[in-house]
Write a protein that holds these residues in place. Structure first.
Motif, PDB file in Angstrom:
ATOM      1  N   LEU A 224       0.825  -1.212   0.000  1.00 35.53           N
ATOM      2  CA  LEU A 224       0.000   0.000   0.000  1.00 35.53           C
ATOM      3  C   LEU A 224       0.856   1.258   0.000  1.00 35.53           C
ATOM      4  N   GLY A 225       2.015   1.182  -0.622  1.00 38.77           N
ATOM      5  CA  GLY A 225       2.877   2.357  -0.670  1.00 38.77           C
ATOM      6  C   GLY A 225       3.733   2.479   0.574  1.00 38.77           C
ATOM      7  N   HIS A 299       0.027   3.291  11.197  1.00 41.87           N
ATOM      8  CA  HIS A 299      -0.848   2.802  10.129  1.00 41.87           C
ATOM      9  C   HIS A 299      -1.912   3.815   9.682  1.00 41.87           C
ATOM     10  N   PRO A 300      -2.353   4.775  10.546  1.00 40.66           N
ATOM     11  CA  PRO A 300      -3.400   5.695  10.072  1.00 40.66           C
ATOM     12  C   PRO A 300      -3.023   6.515   8.847  1.00 40.66           C
ATOM     13  N   VAL A 301      -1.742   6.867   8.666  1.00 42.97           N
ATOM     14  CA  VAL A 301      -1.412   7.689   7.496  1.00 42.97           C
ATOM     15  C   VAL A 301      -1.637   6.908   6.216  1.00 42.97           C
ATOM     16  N   THR A 302      -1.384   5.605   6.255  1.00 44.75           N
ATOM     17  CA  THR A 302      -1.672   4.768   5.082  1.00 44.75           C
ATOM     18  C   THR A 302      -3.172   4.667   4.864  1.00 44.75           C
ATOM     19  N   GLU A 303      -3.932   4.543   5.941  1.00 47.79           N
ATOM     20  CA  GLU A 303      -5.391   4.472   5.803  1.00 47.79           C
ATOM     21  C   GLU A 303      -5.946   5.738   5.148  1.00 47.79           C
ATOM     22  N   LEU A 304      -5.397   6.888   5.521  1.00 48.42           N
ATOM     23  CA  LEU A 304      -5.940   8.143   5.013  1.00 48.42           C
ATOM     24  C   LEU A 304      -5.630   8.365   3.535  1.00 48.42           C
ATOM     25  N   ASP A 329      -6.328  -1.738  -7.646  1.00 47.91           N
ATOM     26  CA  ASP A 329      -7.345  -0.991  -6.890  1.00 47.91           C
ATOM     27  C   ASP A 329      -6.737   0.103  -6.023  1.00 47.91           C
ATOM     28  N   ILE A 330      -5.427   0.062  -5.798  1.00 46.48           N
ATOM     29  CA  ILE A 330      -4.803   0.919  -4.792  1.00 46.48           C
ATOM     30  C   ILE A 330      -4.389   2.246  -5.412  1.00 46.48           C
ATOM     31  N   ARG A 331      -4.885   3.324  -4.847  1.00 45.19           N
ATOM     32  CA  ARG A 331      -4.541   4.679  -5.279  1.00 45.19           C
ATOM     33  C   ARG A 331      -4.086   5.487  -4.068  1.00 45.19           C
ATOM     34  N   LEU A 332      -2.990   6.205  -4.205  1.00 45.50           N
ATOM     35  CA  LEU A 332      -2.497   7.060  -3.132  1.00 45.50           C
ATOM     36  C   LEU A 332      -2.971   8.484  -3.407  1.00 45.50           C
ATOM     37  N   THR A 333      -3.813   9.006  -2.523  1.00 45.67           N
ATOM     38  CA  THR A 333      -4.437  10.305  -2.733  1.00 45.67           C
ATOM     39  C   THR A 333      -4.052  11.275  -1.632  1.00 45.67           C
ATOM     40  N   GLY A 395      -4.248  16.037   3.972  1.00 45.28           N
ATOM     41  CA  GLY A 395      -4.398  17.227   3.155  1.00 45.28           C
ATOM     42  C   GLY A 395      -4.216  16.940   1.680  1.00 45.28           C
ATOM     43  N   PRO A 396      -4.520  17.913   0.836  1.00 37.85           N
ATOM     44  CA  PRO A 396      -4.372  17.704  -0.604  1.00 37.85           C
ATOM     45  C   PRO A 396      -2.913  17.571  -1.028  1.00 37.85           C
TER      46      PRO A 396
END
Length: 687
Positions: A224-225, A299-304, A329-333, A395-396
């Motif tokens: 997941l990055g 782990h929360p930063v990956t979840e977000l 399916d995995i996109r890092l936004t 954040g963006p």
């Protein structure tokens, strides 16, 4: 899917796991020691079971008591969280043998990756690059010294069974290698029950980057990055973010593939993290460090950035489902950053702190998330890890996330317990952090610039406003309005009300207040006599904002005492004797200041008790005593070791002399500032 899950942990991670269980309609079972009887995770679970006294060895580390709790409550699975028994292969196997699903990898994978030596050999055989270092397990002290000499200084000593930075020692001078090996073994044995060490080449100014992986029992493995975890102190992370500004898409893909290979090499199932050390000047040269066979703190930063709930995915995999996501399916936004809020004092070398949470205000909602195990009124002690909560923002882009996290930390108030929140805000504003030019040594290298300087004018102003607008009640219970030092005057310009605040050993600071229209004018004078108006700061609950709402911060008032918090630093004002027993003035406008800022912190412990006296820097246990009464010692010589929250703190001689008093022995439990020993300086010989 399971109907009942026991959470074999405490604090914020237990609360976080319970949240997902509730969302999935799964009954949650909390466990607690006597120290946590009123803790938040106990309150939020569907049911809770006492498993023993405060000592972790008799509660959270007791496999027998945890399994008994699961049996008594009808749990079908156990989530270990992180820490405690989360990476204990024997516990995972015991759960399986008891017919419980262990929400984590199989015991064989934990055992393999928990042994750093075997782990390196295994992933190396799978084609994953590893850090040059010693080979083989069970090396003696002499063999470790020989391996270090062959690698070349500096080197890093690491517990084979460890994690979280505990027991790790960076050694640059070969002359102290033997002593550092002994210290690393003690800490490893205390933290993990295993003192096996390995030695690796130290990479100067390294980046710490880790890859989140997920694997199921059907052969599917995805990553997941990455997460950037280079901001550390004592090898423990304080700020984490995702993604890393260092990696381009090509390097990200290569490191992700290497992490997947590492997971496959040990038959991994569940959520795990593969950690790499990366030279900042050459991101393409990355080396495997270790694999954490559990859910990570960060782990929360990956979840977000992915929109995935990692705890839910852990539950689905443990129940036998296939992963519901594929690499496509995995996109890092966007960009996510997390700060670990800990009960510690950065100005005193990050020593653990404690106290009772008098008031609590934690940000949440929108782009801000706080994972916390705190509630107001609950004491924070030194029995367990000092981390209290995590503040995470999404954040963006990275600049926006940095601004948002600094603002969120300013909204984080844990009154009554000294925390590192102010330090974290200053760290996030550091030029190298803002630019993304990070490395694992940045905090230690620039620590003086990250510490607060004195007491801010805003704190003095708030204290003066409180002191002037909250009169004391008389013995009869009646409050005389004329006791309020408001400066009110009949038919004339309001008078100035003057308050003096003294820091020990310094001239008093004068603060003058007077009503002006609908506000209150405040002037703070420095010792030289110059006046300045303190910057206005927004009032924030739960404290009221007396007098001048635009200037007050979080406050608490009891008879003779004021407590104010600003930027994570707690300031205490006492209208009484100083800790040294010296009255600082009998006038009603004279206040003594106690604060955790460096200017006062150095007056505690040895400094307050006398130059010859060695005092405990924090509550803990004496683990090593290297001297006896009558021994001659040299300046800087290591005399004792005190352990608190699984960290060792060496107590050294302040000067050459003779040990004339020794009040402790190995195993002695000590309080903060308790006298441990006295070293009387040698008399100088006549010239």
């Amino acid at each position: 899917m399971f109907s009942t899950v026991l959470v074999a942990n405490r604090g914020e991670i237990a609360v976080r796991v319970i949240r997902t269980l509730r969302e999935l309609g799964i009954r949650s079972v909390a466990v607690f020691s006597d120290a946590d009887a009123d803790a938040r995770h106990v309150r939020e679970a569907d049911t809770a079971v006492r498993i023993g006294p405060a000592a972790a060895a008799e509660s959270y580390l007791s496999v027998e008591r945890l399994l008994d709790a699961a049996k008594r409550t009808g749990a079908e699975a156990v989530h270990p969280g992180y820490g405690f028994l989360a990476e204990n292969a024997a516990f995972a196997q015991a759960c399986t043998d008891a017919g419980l699903a262990f929400i984590g990898p199989p015991a064989s994978a934990i055992s393999l990756m928990g042994d750093k030596i075997r782990a390196k050999e295994t992933v190396k055989a799978a084609g994953v690059p590893v850090v040059p270092g010693s080979s083989g397990s069970g090396l003696s002290d002499a063999e470790l010294v020989a391996a270090a000499s062959e690698i070349g200084m500096p080197v890093l000593l690491k517990p084979s069974a460890g994690g979280g930075g505990k027991g790790m020692r960076l050694v640059r001078d070969e002359a102290v290698l033997a002593e550092e090996i002994a210290a690393a073994r003690r800490e490893a044995r205390s933290s993990f029950g295993d003192d096996t060490l390995l030695v690796e080449r130290w990479v100067d100014r390294p980046r710490h980057i880790e890859i989140q992986v997920l694997a199921d029992a059907h052969g599917n493995v995805v990553h997941l990055g990455e997460r950037e975890c280079s901001l550390q102190r004592r090898h423990q992370k304080v700020i984490e973010e995702a993604p890393s500004v260092l990696l381009d898409e090509k390097t990200r893909a290569a490191m992700g593939a290497a992490a997947v290979d590492a997971a496959r090499s040990c038959g991994y199932v569940g959520a795990g993290t593969v950690e790499f050390i990366v030279p900042g000047g050459d991101p393409s040269s990355y080396y495997f460090m270790e694999m954490n066979t559990r859910l990570q703190v960060e782990h929360p930063v990956t979840e977000l950035i992915t929109g995935l709930d990692l705890v839910e995915l852990q539950l689905r995999v443990a129940s036998g489902e296939a992963l519901p996501v594929t690499p496509d399916d995995i996109r890092l936004t966007g960009h996510a950053i997390e700060a670990r809020v800990c009960a510690e004092d950065p100005a005193r070398g990050f020593l653990p702190s404690g106290g009772t949470v008098l008031a609590l205000s934690e940000p949440s909602g929108g782009a801000v998330r706080t994972d916390s195990g705190l509630t107001a009124g609950v004491p924070v002690g030194s029995t367990y890890d000092p981390m209290l909560s995590k503040v995470i923002v999404h954040g963006p882009d990275r600049p926006a996330a940095l601004r948002m996290l600094r603002a969120a930390l300013a909204d984080t108030v844990i009154l009554g317990v000294q925390t590192n929140a102010g330090f974290l805000r200053r760290l996030l504003a550091h030029p190298d952090v803002v630019s993304g030019d990070l490395d694992t040594g940045l905090v230690e290298r620039d620590l003086p610039a990250l510490l607060p300087e004195g007491v801010p004018a805003e704190v003095y102003a708030t204290a003066a406003l409180l002191a002037g607008t909250a009169p004391e009640r008389r013995a009869t219970g009646w409050t005389d309005p004329f006791d309020a030092a408001s400066g009110w005057r009949l038919g004339g310009t309001p008078a100035w009300t003057v308050h003096h605040f003294r820091l020990p050993g310094q001239d008093p600071v004068e603060v003058r207040t007077r009503p002006l229209g609908g506000d209150t004018e405040v002037l703070v004078s420095d010792p030289a006599g110059a006046d300045s108006a303190p910057p206005a700061i927004e009032a924030r609950g739960p404290g009221q904002s007396p007098g001048a709402p635009a200037r007050a911060r979080i406050v608490a008032r009891t008879a003779g005492h004021l407590t104010i918090e600003l930027d994570g630093v707690t300031h205490r004002f006492s209208h009484a004797a100083s800790p040294e027993g010296v009255w600082l003035g009998r006038d009603a406008d004279s206040w003594h200041v106690q604060t955790h800022d460096p200017v006062v912190a150095n007056l505690s412990g040895a400094g307050r008790a006398g130059a010859d006296t060695l005092a405990a820097p924090m509550p803990g246990t004496v683990t090593v005593v290297k001297v006896a009464v009558g021994d001659k010692v040299t300046a800087g010589q290591s005399l004792l070791v005190v352990e608190a929250m699984k960290m060792e703190h060496v107590i050294s001689a302040p000067h050459a002399g003779t040990v004339t008093e020794l009040d402790v022995s190995p195993g002695t439990t000590v309080a903060m500032d308790q006298v441990l020993a006295v070293v009387t300086p040698d008399e100088e010989e006549d010239a």
